[in-house]
Design an enzyme around this catalytic site. Structure first.
Site, PDB file in Angstrom:
ATOM      1  N   ASP A  26       0.795  -1.269   0.029  1.00  0.00           N
ATOM      2  CA  ASP A  26       0.029  -0.067  -0.039  1.00  0.00           C
ATOM      3  C   ASP A  26       0.998   1.474   0.096  1.00  0.00           C
ATOM      4  O   ASP A  26       2.057   1.436   0.416  1.00  0.00           O
ATOM      5  CB  ASP A  26      -1.007   0.090   1.378  1.00  0.00           C
ATOM      6  CG  ASP A  26      -1.987   1.122   1.266  1.00  0.00           C
ATOM      7  OD1 ASP A  26      -2.202   1.531   0.250  1.00  0.00           O
ATOM      8  OD2 ASP A  26      -2.427   1.240   2.352  1.00  0.00           O
ATOM      9  N   ASN A  74     -10.518  -2.666  -6.702  1.00  0.00           N
ATOM     10  CA  ASN A  74      -9.527  -1.708  -7.484  1.00  0.00           C
ATOM     11  C   ASN A  74     -10.124  -1.444  -8.879  1.00  0.00           C
ATOM     12  O   ASN A  74      -9.615  -0.346  -9.431  1.00  0.00           O
ATOM     13  CB  ASN A  74      -8.013  -2.152  -7.809  1.00  0.00           C
ATOM     14  CG  ASN A  74      -7.172  -2.324  -6.657  1.00  0.00           C
ATOM     15  OD1 ASN A  74      -6.266  -3.050  -6.317  1.00  0.00           O
ATOM     16  ND2 ASN A  74      -7.483  -1.339  -5.376  1.00  0.00           N
TER      17      ASN A  74
HETATM   18  C1  FPP Z   1      -1.891   0.370  -3.278  1.00  0.00           C
HETATM   19  O1  FPP Z   1      -1.411   1.472  -3.427  1.00  0.00           O
HETATM   20  C2  FPP Z   1      -1.307  -0.624  -4.230  1.00  0.00           C
HETATM   21  C3  FPP Z   1      -2.205  -1.017  -5.297  1.00  0.00           C
HETATM   22  C4  FPP Z   1      -3.577  -0.813  -5.552  1.00  0.00           C
HETATM   23  C5  FPP Z   1      -1.616  -2.023  -6.340  1.00  0.00           C
HETATM   24  C6  FPP Z   1      -0.179  -2.666  -5.951  1.00  0.00           C
HETATM   25  C7  FPP Z   1       0.255  -2.713  -6.981  1.00  0.00           C
HETATM   26  C8  FPP Z   1       1.682  -2.887  -7.309  1.00  0.00           C
HETATM   27  C9  FPP Z   1       2.710  -2.563  -6.345  1.00  0.00           C
HETATM   28  C10 FPP Z   1       2.183  -2.749  -8.642  1.00  0.00           C
HETATM   29  C11 FPP Z   1       1.774  -3.949  -9.384  1.00  0.00           C
HETATM   30  C12 FPP Z   1       2.098  -5.352  -9.143  1.00  0.00           C
HETATM   31  C13 FPP Z   1       2.497  -6.221  -9.939  1.00  0.00           C
HETATM   32  C14 FPP Z   1       3.054  -7.593  -9.746  1.00  0.00           C
HETATM   33  C15 FPP Z   1       3.026  -5.934 -11.597  1.00  0.00           C
HETATM   34  P1  FPP Z   1      -2.425   2.789  -3.517  1.00  0.00           P
HETATM   35  O2  FPP Z   1      -2.487   3.412  -4.786  1.00  0.00           O
HETATM   36  O3  FPP Z   1      -3.818   2.374  -2.653  1.00  0.00           O
HETATM   37  O4  FPP Z   1      -1.705   3.833  -2.660  1.00  0.00           O
HETATM   38  P2  FPP Z   1      -2.337   4.971  -1.972  1.00  0.00           P
HETATM   39  O5  FPP Z   1      -3.104   4.131  -0.578  1.00  0.00           O
HETATM   40  O6  FPP Z   1      -1.201   5.797  -1.364  1.00  0.00           O
HETATM   41  O7  FPP Z   1      -3.411   5.790  -2.679  1.00  0.00           O
END
Ligand code: FPP
Length: 242
Positions: A26, A74
């Site tokens: 996250d 998502n």
């Molecule tokens: C949360 O950060 C993360 C995600 C929704 C996606 C996680 C994905 C990756 C690390 C990359 C993709 C992985 C692969 C294997 C290709 P957020 O966007 O919710 O962050 P925030 O809470 O700061 O808004």
């Protein structure tokens, strides 16, 4: 002799290495926004942060690393962000699969991947086939994954197959996407949030939890070892008194 605080590198040889570590990666969006950049840049950096953690897991003898890459929730994000995440998945698989295979890592997934775009499904099919024979470690990508969705799919399949037999814990576990894997011993969540976010609700029943204040793109092997050391210092009782 004076005892010293263990350094982050002091893990070698310590018993009770978790067999299965699950991670909620996250904080990508915040990481990018703090730098005045688009949230998708944070995802790109987030993918870069994953590789060293996979390597470190393998080095430490962890058997399964499950990472929450895309949740059933998502899809509610802007289409452009969803597209970037899917593109990053395809890129990650194309770039990293050969090296993962050479390191003995088998790629598998949990979640309903039938709903992913064709390009992502094709990449996953290829990456899984390429690494199918590997046995050192499993990299388990949670994609279009939600624990409630997983449990419902499992129960519905059980109803179709065998509803006459009472459902036991073992039986249900065998219908979950994680069938055949040990339950996670340790859940790590980055970015300082204390939430499960519909991740592995059944399998995390007895897991230890480590919350890291680092945003995911800053999460590095040193922080990972900190989480493992913290886990090793705990006394797991599984609900008993022992
Ligand atoms: C949360 O950060 C993360 C995600 C929704 C996606 C996680 C994905 C990756 C690390 C990359 C993709 C992985 C692969 C294997 C290709 P957020 O966007 O919710 O962050 P925030 O809470 O700061 O808004």
């Amino acid at each position: 002799m004076q005892s010293q605080a263990p350094s982050p590198d002091d893990l070698g040889g310590v018993d009770a290495t978790p067999r299965h570590v699950a991670i909620i990666m996250d904080g990508n969006g915040r990481w990018a926004q703090q730098r005045g950049m688009d949230r998708t840049w944070g995802h790109r950096e987030g993918v870069k942060a994953l590789k060293p953690i996979v390597k470190e897991s393998s080095r430490l003898g962890i058997e399964v690393l499950t990472v929450y890459a895309f949740s059933t929730e998502n899809w509610r994000r802007p289409l452009q962000e969803v597209d970037v995440l899917m593109g990053l998945l395809v890129e990650f698989l194309a770039q990293e699969t050969p090296e993962l295979r050479d390191e003995g890592v088998k790629i598998r997934t949990i979640g309903d991947i039938e709903r992913l775009p064709d390009s992502a499904r094709r990449s996953l099919d290829w990456a899984k086939a390429e690494t199918a024979a590997e046995t050192r470690m499993v990299l388990n990508l949670a994609l279009n994954y939600g624990a409630r969705d997983e449990i419902l799919r499992a129960v519905n399949r059980w109803c179709r197959d065998d509803a006459a037999t009472p459902l036991t814990e073992e039986c249900l576990a065998g219908y979950l996407d994680t069938a055949g894997l040990p339950d996670p011993d340790l859940l790590i969540r980055s970015s300082g949030e204390f939430r499960l976010s519909n991740f592995l609700l059944w399998q995390l029943a007895y897991a230890e939890i480590f919350i890291s204040n680092k945003l995911w793109p800053d999460f590095d092997p040193e922080e990972f070892r900190r989480a493992i050391r913290d886990y090793q210092a705990r006394h797991r009782r599984f609900g008993g008194l022992g």
